[in-house]
Design an enzyme around this catalytic site. Structure first.
Site, mmCIF file in Angstrom:
data_model
loop_
_atom_site.group_PDB
_atom_site.id
_atom_site.type_symbol
_atom_site.label_atom_id
_atom_site.label_comp_id
_atom_site.label_asym_id
_atom_site.label_seq_id
_atom_site.Cartn_x
_atom_site.Cartn_y
_atom_site.Cartn_z
ATOM 1 N N PRO A 79 -52.465 -62.330 55.214
ATOM 2 C CG PRO A 79 -50.720 -63.667 56.027
ATOM 3 C CD PRO A 79 -52.004 -62.976 56.447
ATOM 4 C CD GLU B 197 -51.422 -51.295 44.003
ATOM 5 O OE1 GLU B 197 -51.477 -51.957 42.948
ATOM 6 O OE2 GLU B 197 -50.603 -51.503 44.906
ATOM 7 C CD GLU C 283 -51.882 -56.246 36.418
ATOM 8 O OE1 GLU C 283 -50.999 -55.526 36.919
ATOM 9 O OE2 GLU C 283 -52.950 -56.504 37.002
#
Length: 527
Positions: free
Chosen positions: A224, A300, A431
């Site tokens: 994580p 992704e 982005e």
């Protein structure tokens, strides 16, 4: 301010509109930041969900070197706790453990895996308040959004539990009378479930991968992000309670050693699949490392979503859609609108209505009931959005509202609307990942499609029109993996989630279980 937004409408009305918006902004949105009164268990009903160790072979473990990673609340800058600074040794151990567990887990029946995943799903529902609170504490999003994420995250477990019993094979008619052709699907092996699961959806981005892996019969090692490890560890605690066997799920937490851990996950021959969600540059690096053993990879990566408003659109609906897909999670989602293209004849109307809605936002601690928008994840994120705002203004854009960080503690940035943003601004090429709506005019359908496709990535795109023919033309012309027509919300467990160009490979959700399985052909001869 009036001079800056004069181009939004007729000069006679622009000044009045701007003054009204400014007054609303000052009166209704002071961007208050609230400090949380912390407790030893961070206010959880079930304190045992707060895990501060890694997880290997069914045991909660610390780093061999004793190092720690501090985790902070981005709203208050208070330390929430620590997790181990693990490294290469722990990563190898986790992979070997997962490899051993695969030998038995892969042979369990799909029905058995279905039942365990449904127990896991039920536990996520049962503990939704605590899981949402953990998300808000370490990520910053408002509690209502965190509860929504938990429901979304749980939905992947439910979906893939049902997919586990639908991994059908097939019989292919043979041209030879003595041969029967059969195709079966088998779990691919040990899956490294994300080199870097992103911090923006610390639960959902794990279950979207882990649910598919477990349903297929794969075992997993999860790394994580260091910003939001507690959500991942809480999920593993619930998976353990659901009866997922030891070794099937393992968690390695790291920050300083992320490069060597990532390399090991990509190059270790025991790992058969790498799945990653994050930035395009990191995705490329991991893809190259995984190529060393030709692992199966699903990625992704970054997005740069266009949001197009045609002159025949329902403007109120378009504004609501813009709010949903731009400012959700304070603009920190991979499918957020990043570039707003508004047709000239409705530009003023859309800009004015959008700015009025944004003026009503209340930025603050996500645990406060009145908060609509939380902080950015860290100071680096603040610096990036400020750079995009400053660049656009330097190139001739006009500031409608916001435009700077909120003074005081926490990584808060004012929800910002810019008008007359030129196509060469950084916000069009990078982005932003923040609460910045950058508006650009366009005149024709052909022009806006060219502008929308002028990017190296293609994850999502949105547009509003009431012309059915235009819906089909534009949806097919946009070079993205997912399109929202007359909606700003597209994410669901049941859809094929993913992009084209440099936004990634493969699909998650929907039939994403296929990404974790090998197709085997068997020819039965001698019949």
């Amino acid at each position: 301010m009036a001079s800056r937004i004069a181009s939004l409408s007729l000069r006679a009305t622009a000044t009045s509109t701007t003054a009204t918006l400014k007054n609303k902004l000052l009166a209704r949105n002071q961007f208050a930041v609230y400090r949380m009164a912390s407790t030893s268990a961070l206010g959880l009903k079930d304190a045992s969900l707060l895990r501060t160790q890694g997880y290997i072979d069914g045991k909660w473990v610390d780093a061999q070197g004793g190092g720690k990673i501090k985790v902070f609340n981005p709203a208050t800058e208070e330390e929430l706790g620590t997790v181990p600074e693990m490294g290469l040794a722990e990563t190898k151990q986790a992979i070997e453990t997962a490899s051993q567990a695969f030998k038995t887990w892969s042979k369990t029946t799909p029905k058995h895996r279905h039942d365990l995943l449904m127990k896991f799903y039920a536990l996520m529902q049962e503990h939704q308040d605590d899981l949402a609170r953990i998300i808000t504490l370490e990520n910053g999003k408002p509690l209502v959004e965190a509860k929504g994420e938990n429901a979304y995250a749980a939905s992947f477990l439910e979906w893939f539990a049902e997919e586990a019993v639908r991994t059908y094979g097939e019989v292919i008619p043979s041209p030879f009378p003595h041969i029967r052709n059969v195709v079966v699907k088998q779990p691919i092996g040990v899956v490294f479930s994300s080199i870097l699961t992103p911090w923006n959806f610390p639960s959902a981005m794990i279950t979207r991968k882990l649910g598919a892996a477990l349903a297929a019969g794969c075992t997993a090692v999860i790394k994580p992000p260091p910003e939001t490890p507690f959500s991942a560890l809480a999920l593993v605690e619930l998976a353990n309670r659901a009866g997922i066997p030891s070794g099937v799920i393992n968690v390695v937490t790291t920050q300083a050693n992320v490069h060597e851990v990532g390399r090991e996950m990509c190059e270790n021959p025991l790992v058969k699949k790498v799945t990653f969600t994050g930035s395009t540059p990191v995705a490329k690096a991991l893809y190259m490392m995984a190529a060393s053993t030709l692992k199966k990879v699903s990625i992704e990566a970054g997005g740069n979503a266009p949001f197009i408003v045609f002159d025949d659109a329902d403007i109120d609906a378009a504004v609501e859609g813009a709010i949903a897909c731009k400012f959700r999670q304070s603009g920190q989602t991979c499918v957020c609108a990043n570039r707003f293209y508004v047709q000239d004849s409705v530009y003023a109307d859309f800009a004015s209505r959008l700015a009025e809605k944004v003026a009503a936002f209340k930025v603050g601690n996500g645990l406060d009931g009145d908060t609509t928008h939380g902080p950015l994840i860290h100071q680096k994120a603040l610096a990036k959005i400020q750079r995009h705002v400053d660049d656009a203004l330097a190139r001739g854009a006009q500031l409608v509202m916001g435009g700077s960080r909120v003074p005081g503690k926490g990584s808060f940035f004012q929800p910002t609307v810019l008008s007359e943003v030129p196509p060469d601004a950084l916000v069009h090429t990078e982005e932003t990942f923040g609460p910045l709506a950058a508006l650009t005019r366009f005149e024709t359908e052909e022009q806006v499609i060219a502008l929308a496709n002028n990017t190296s990535v293609g994850l999502a795109g949105y547009f509003y029109t009431r012309d059915v023919g235009k819906v089909w033309r534009v949806a097919e012309a946009l070079e993205v993996g997912m399109v929202g027509t007359n909606t700003g919300l597209i994410s669901q467990a049941v859809i094929p989630f993913g992009g084209v160009k440099e936004s990634g490979l493969g699909r998650e959700g929907s039939h994403g279980i296929e990404e974790y399985m090998n197709v085997k052909f068997i020819a039965f001869g001698g019949l």
